[in-house]
Structure formats: C-alpha cells, structure tokens
Design a protein around this motif. Sequence first.
Motif, PDB file in Angstrom:
ATOM      1  N   TYR A   1       0.854  -1.282  -0.036  1.00 36.01           N
ATOM      2  CA  TYR A   1      -0.015   0.099   0.109  1.00 36.01           C
ATOM      3  C   TYR A   1       0.863   1.393   0.004  1.00 36.01           C
ATOM      4  O   TYR A   1       0.442   2.336  -0.495  1.00 36.01           O
ATOM      5  CB  TYR A   1      -0.888  -0.175   1.048  1.00 36.01           C
ATOM      6  N   LEU A   2       2.034   1.262   0.551  1.00 35.21           N
ATOM      7  CA  LEU A   2       3.056   2.428   0.403  1.00 35.21           C
ATOM      8  C   LEU A   2       3.131   2.534  -1.230  1.00 35.21           C
ATOM      9  O   LEU A   2       3.252   3.931  -1.443  1.00 35.21           O
ATOM     10  CB  LEU A   2       4.124   1.920   1.180  1.00 35.21           C
ATOM     11  N   LEU A   3       3.496   1.635  -1.682  1.00 38.79           N
ATOM     12  CA  LEU A   3       3.853   1.988  -3.114  1.00 38.79           C
ATOM     13  C   LEU A   3       2.673   2.197  -4.107  1.00 38.79           C
ATOM     14  O   LEU A   3       2.707   2.831  -5.190  1.00 38.79           O
ATOM     15  CB  LEU A   3       4.526   0.598  -3.768  1.00 38.79           C
ATOM     16  N   VAL A   4       1.585   1.564  -3.733  1.00 35.51           N
ATOM     17  CA  VAL A   4       0.463   1.573  -4.813  1.00 35.51           C
ATOM     18  C   VAL A   4      -0.129   2.913  -5.065  1.00 35.51           C
ATOM     19  O   VAL A   4      -0.587   3.212  -5.962  1.00 35.51           O
ATOM     20  CB  VAL A   4      -0.763   0.752  -4.292  1.00 35.51           C
ATOM     21  N   VAL A   5       0.163   3.667  -4.079  1.00 39.38           N
ATOM     22  CA  VAL A   5      -0.544   5.029  -4.373  1.00 39.38           C
ATOM     23  C   VAL A   5       0.373   6.224  -4.860  1.00 39.38           C
ATOM     24  O   VAL A   5       0.083   7.074  -5.406  1.00 39.38           O
ATOM     25  CB  VAL A   5      -1.135   5.731  -2.826  1.00 39.38           C
ATOM     26  N   ILE A   6       1.857   5.734  -4.980  1.00 35.89           N
ATOM     27  CA  ILE A   6       2.265   6.616  -5.589  1.00 35.89           C
ATOM     28  C   ILE A   6       3.341   6.203  -6.724  1.00 35.89           C
ATOM     29  O   ILE A   6       3.884   6.882  -7.699  1.00 35.89           O
ATOM     30  CB  ILE A   6       3.561   6.960  -4.426  1.00 35.89           C
ATOM     31  N   ILE A   7       3.163   4.713  -6.962  1.00 34.98           N
ATOM     32  CA  ILE A   7       4.195   4.224  -8.120  1.00 34.98           C
ATOM     33  C   ILE A   7       3.519   4.504  -9.424  1.00 34.98           C
ATOM     34  O   ILE A   7       4.230   4.682 -10.389  1.00 34.98           O
ATOM     35  CB  ILE A   7       4.105   2.662  -8.152  1.00 34.98           C
ATOM     36  N   GLY A   8       2.086   4.762  -9.345  1.00 33.24           N
ATOM     37  CA  GLY A   8       1.482   5.123 -10.952  1.00 33.24           C
ATOM     38  C   GLY A   8       1.780   6.853 -11.315  1.00 33.24           C
ATOM     39  O   GLY A   8       2.288   6.983 -12.411  1.00 33.24           O
ATOM     40  N   VAL A   9       2.223   7.485 -10.140  1.00 32.02           N
ATOM     41  CA  VAL A   9       2.443   8.790 -10.339  1.00 32.02           C
ATOM     42  C   VAL A   9       4.045   9.074 -10.757  1.00 32.02           C
ATOM     43  O   VAL A   9       4.515   9.693 -11.565  1.00 32.02           O
ATOM     44  CB  VAL A   9       2.198   9.848  -8.962  1.00 32.02           C
ATOM     45  N   PHE A  10       4.482   8.149 -10.072  1.00 31.17           N
ATOM     46  CA  PHE A  10       6.149   8.012 -10.488  1.00 31.17           C
ATOM     47  C   PHE A  10       6.530   7.452 -11.768  1.00 31.17           C
ATOM     48  O   PHE A  10       7.259   7.968 -12.508  1.00 31.17           O
ATOM     49  CB  PHE A  10       6.690   6.991  -9.429  1.00 31.17           C
ATOM     50  N   ALA A  11       5.389   6.574 -12.236  1.00 32.82           N
ATOM     51  CA  ALA A  11       5.703   6.054 -13.789  1.00 32.82           C
ATOM     52  C   ALA A  11       5.438   7.331 -14.762  1.00 32.82           C
ATOM     53  O   ALA A  11       5.888   7.348 -15.623  1.00 32.82           O
ATOM     54  CB  ALA A  11       4.604   4.976 -14.152  1.00 32.82           C
ATOM     55  N   VAL A  12       4.412   8.141 -14.366  1.00 30.72           N
ATOM     56  CA  VAL A  12       3.947   9.157 -15.291  1.00 30.72           C
ATOM     57  C   VAL A  12       5.093  10.134 -15.184  1.00 30.72           C
ATOM     58  O   VAL A  12       5.527  10.701 -16.411  1.00 30.72           O
ATOM     59  CB  VAL A  12       2.657  10.011 -14.809  1.00 30.72           C
ATOM     60  N   GLU A  13       5.874  10.603 -14.053  1.00 24.43           N
ATOM     61  CA  GLU A  13       6.724  11.636 -13.846  1.00 24.43           C
ATOM     62  C   GLU A  13       7.980  11.120 -14.522  1.00 24.43           C
ATOM     63  O   GLU A  13       8.878  11.781 -14.984  1.00 24.43           O
ATOM     64  CB  GLU A  13       6.753  12.425 -12.665  1.00 24.43           C
ATOM     65  N   GLU A  14       8.413   9.954 -14.193  1.00 28.22           N
ATOM     66  CA  GLU A  14       9.801   9.316 -14.592  1.00 28.22           C
ATOM     67  C   GLU A  14       9.858   8.900 -15.862  1.00 28.22           C
ATOM     68  O   GLU A  14      10.749   9.102 -16.703  1.00 28.22           O
ATOM     69  CB  GLU A  14      10.019   8.369 -13.461  1.00 28.22           C
ATOM     70  N   TYR A  15       8.693   8.398 -16.349  1.00 25.65           N
ATOM     71  CA  TYR A  15       8.626   7.916 -17.821  1.00 25.65           C
ATOM     72  C   TYR A  15       7.777   8.035 -18.660  1.00 25.65           C
ATOM     73  O   TYR A  15       7.903   7.788 -19.748  1.00 25.65           O
ATOM     74  CB  TYR A  15       8.576   6.041 -17.471  1.00 25.65           C
ATOM     75  N   GLY A  16       7.067   9.080 -18.209  1.00 25.62           N
ATOM     76  CA  GLY A  16       6.049   9.623 -19.426  1.00 25.62           C
ATOM     77  C   GLY A  16       4.836   8.890 -19.550  1.00 25.62           C
ATOM     78  O   GLY A  16       4.244   8.670 -20.588  1.00 25.62           O
ATOM     79  N   ALA A  17       4.572   7.904 -18.670  1.00 27.92           N
ATOM     80  CA  ALA A  17       3.512   6.874 -18.940  1.00 27.92           C
ATOM     81  C   ALA A  17       2.159   7.561 -19.035  1.00 27.92           C
ATOM     82  O   ALA A  17       1.827   8.536 -18.363  1.00 27.92           O
ATOM     83  CB  ALA A  17       3.501   5.915 -17.683  1.00 27.92           C
ATOM     84  N   THR A  18       1.220   6.937 -19.858  1.00 30.16           N
ATOM     85  CA  THR A  18      -0.081   7.331 -19.923  1.00 30.16           C
ATOM     86  C   THR A  18      -0.869   6.970 -18.745  1.00 30.16           C
ATOM     87  O   THR A  18      -0.434   6.366 -18.102  1.00 30.16           O
ATOM     88  CB  THR A  18      -0.848   6.905 -21.063  1.00 30.16           C
ATOM     89  N   PRO A  19      -2.187   7.554 -18.457  1.00 33.10           N
ATOM     90  CA  PRO A  19      -3.045   6.983 -17.464  1.00 33.10           C
ATOM     91  C   PRO A  19      -3.335   5.505 -17.495  1.00 33.10           C
ATOM     92  O   PRO A  19      -3.175   4.862 -16.563  1.00 33.10           O
ATOM     93  CB  PRO A  19      -4.318   7.587 -17.577  1.00 33.10           C
ATOM     94  N   SER A  20      -3.334   4.825 -18.652  1.00 32.20           N
ATOM     95  CA  SER A  20      -3.676   3.540 -18.764  1.00 32.20           C
ATOM     96  C   SER A  20      -2.382   2.691 -18.482  1.00 32.20           C
ATOM     97  O   SER A  20      -2.335   1.672 -17.838  1.00 32.20           O
ATOM     98  CB  SER A  20      -4.126   3.111 -20.153  1.00 32.20           C
ATOM     99  N   GLN A  21      -1.155   3.194 -18.635  1.00 32.22           N
ATOM    100  CA  GLN A  21       0.136   2.630 -18.560  1.00 32.22           C
ATOM    101  C   GLN A  21       0.357   2.772 -16.958  1.00 32.22           C
ATOM    102  O   GLN A  21       0.968   1.828 -16.284  1.00 32.22           O
ATOM    103  CB  GLN A  21       1.406   3.379 -19.351  1.00 32.22           C
ATOM    104  N   SER A  22       0.176   3.926 -16.274  1.00 32.55           N
ATOM    105  CA  SER A  22       0.339   4.028 -14.895  1.00 32.55           C
ATOM    106  C   SER A  22      -0.584   3.111 -14.288  1.00 32.55           C
ATOM    107  O   SER A  22      -0.178   2.468 -13.170  1.00 32.55           O
ATOM    108  CB  SER A  22       0.217   5.280 -14.487  1.00 32.55           C
TER     109      SER A  22
END
Length: 398
Positions: free
Chosen positions: A26-47
């Motif tokens: 749970y520590l990671l689940v709420v921030i890993i999607g935002v991390f993927a967007v900011e670090e790798y430019g992931a789309t909402p579906s990819q995040s």
Amino acid sequence: MSKEKLWTKDFLIVSTINFFLTLVFYLLVVIIGVFAVEEYGATPSQSGLVVGLFIVGALIGRLFTGRSIDSMGRRRTLFIGVIAFILATTLYFVDIGLPFLYINRLLHGLAYGIASTATGTIVAQVIPVSRKGEGIGYYSMSATLATAIGPFVGLYLSQHTGMNVIFSICLALGILSLITAFAVKLPSLPAEEETAEKKGFHISHFVEPRAIPIAIITLVAALCYSSVLSYINFYAIELNLVSVASFFFLVYSIAVLVSRPFTGRLMDARGANYVMYPAFLLFMIGMLLLGTTHNGFIFLFAGVLIGLGFGNIQSCTQAIAVKLTPPHRMGLATSTFFIFLDGGLGFGPYLLGLIVPITGYSMLYTILGLVVIVAAGLYFLLHGKKGKVVTAQSFAHE
C-alpha cells in the motif's frame, strides 16, 4: 463456557508479517503510478498497468501456491515468499525504463502472492473453528492498519524525499518480515488429510470450488475498490484536495478497525447476511459521495463509508470462503479467495484506466457506486438467498 484462545503467539506473529508485507504494497500502490508518469511519461492506462501488474503477479503466485502449499509446507512456503519479496524489492533501485518496471512489479507481486497466501493459510489453521469470523476479522485488521499507514507514509514521503529512500524503507520492511518469520512454529495437519486428493489432474487442485461463488462477489467489489487505490491521488489533484487525500486511507482504516470486531462477532453469531447487506449499502453510498463531492470533509466521509463497506465485505467473504472448506483445503480456499480479490484489484486499474479519458474520475466513481448494487445482487443469488447462517456451528468440519 470459556472461549477457545484466539490471541496465540503464532496468530500475532503471522499477523505482524502480513502487516509488514501489506504495508509495502500500500505504500507503493498510491505513488508508483504517479512515479511512472513523472519518471517515464506513462499514460493513465500505463500507470494503471504499473499499479495493477503487482496484483496480477500476486494472483499468479496465489494460483500455484494454493496447490503446493500443503505438500511444500506452510512455513517453508512463507520463507520462500518473503525472501523472493526482498529480492524483488531490491530491483526497484535498477532504473532502466518503464518495461523493466513492469517486469519488476509483476515479480514483486508474485512474491507477495506466495507470502500472503502462506500467512492467510497459516492463520486460518491456528484460529479456533468457533471464532473463525472473529479471528479472520482481527487478522484482516493487520492489513487494514497497513492500508492506513502505507498510503499516508507513501504520499508524505513522495512529497518530501526521493524514491530511492522510499524503496529503502520497503526493503527494510521486507527484511524485518523475514526476521519475524523465524519465530513461526506450527503443528502438522493430520496425516490422512495431508495425503488426500493428490492423484490425477483436476481444477480443484488449483482452486477450491466451494469458495468460488463467494469469491466472485469479492471480484466485483474489488474491481470497484481498485479505482480508489489507483486513482484517488489523481482525483485529489484534479479537485485540489491533495493535502486531504493523504488522510483518506487513514479514515478508511479507522472505520474498518472500529467496526470489524463487532462485525466479526455478529457474523459468527447471526450469519453473514447481517454484515454483507449493510456493507454493500455503505460501500455504494461512499462511492457515490466520492464521485460527486468537491469538499474535503465529504471526501473523507466517503472514505469512512467505503471503509465500513468494502473493508467488511473483504473480511466477511474471506471468512465465508474458509468456513465452507475442510481444514486440509484451507490453503486452496484462501488462495481462491485472493485470486479473485487480486483479479479485481489487479486488472481493475488497467481496465478502468481505459475509460477514465471518456468518463473522468468523478463519473467513474459514480458509475462504480452503481456497480456495487450489481455485486449485492450477485451475493443474493450466489450465497445470501440460500439462508445459510454462517456460524461456527454450521461450518464445523466433520
């Protein structure tokens, strides 16, 4: 007549391990999607895929662990899962692109699935039959605490430090779980039970048929809740409620912690219907409120209702799955329950991420509030209308 003892050493140890592992999730689940967007430019579906692959991995881990846990040994399976969990956590420090993050999330989830199936099976073994609903309710509270502390800490750390520090904390929690696991000591199951049902290939070697109907209910409810896990941070940013969002899972978990001792005893005494139908109603109202609010207080109040709803649906359906099953198939019943739970939580973020651009977050939560009604109808058809009183006496194993 005195009650059978619930708070044994093994019960407390296994609950602690489950707390540490779930805290990392749970520590990671709420921030890993935002991390993927900011670090790798992931789309909402990819995040959403980054979030969901962990749970898909857990589903795969549970599918095979449920089959092999009794032959391999429950304690040994726990060690395998925790060690794999630690190794996967170290791979977060390797930064070589979004595809590798996909792979690592899958591996990390696989390890979590193995370890958490072991803890769920072990705890079902050590809880007295007469206190199954109450005991599983208390055990589930170890995960509930993690749902409060994990997202709160994750969101706080993401605003004040870097991801390497966060990954280091996750690694330390994994190592602490391994150290704690050495204290687990379990009696063997009766020999005749351990050797039963070993020959040939049957689907019942991988899932417990008696647990499937209630697990389907869990799948639909988890699909709805996956939207909260994956997109609440994005939604809070859209509503300009980021400072409030960090407390969402805290109030969610407080609601579960306060209610679960009562709902567990109520289930053992009166039956599952007395818990499930009110929980569906509260879950639905919470989702509808979440989808229609722009106010911080209502935003958090929705978290309370969702906690009272989904939080108790989760523990109640798990108890039903275990109680419907003979002792020597508790491992399969536990893994079957979590396979469906993980299916909803794991595939949900990706599937819902495909429709977010069409609906927006507000409409998504409103629609899912209505889907909860569908879950309640399925519960009535698959379990509730049968009139089974889910008590210790009615589920005592022959």
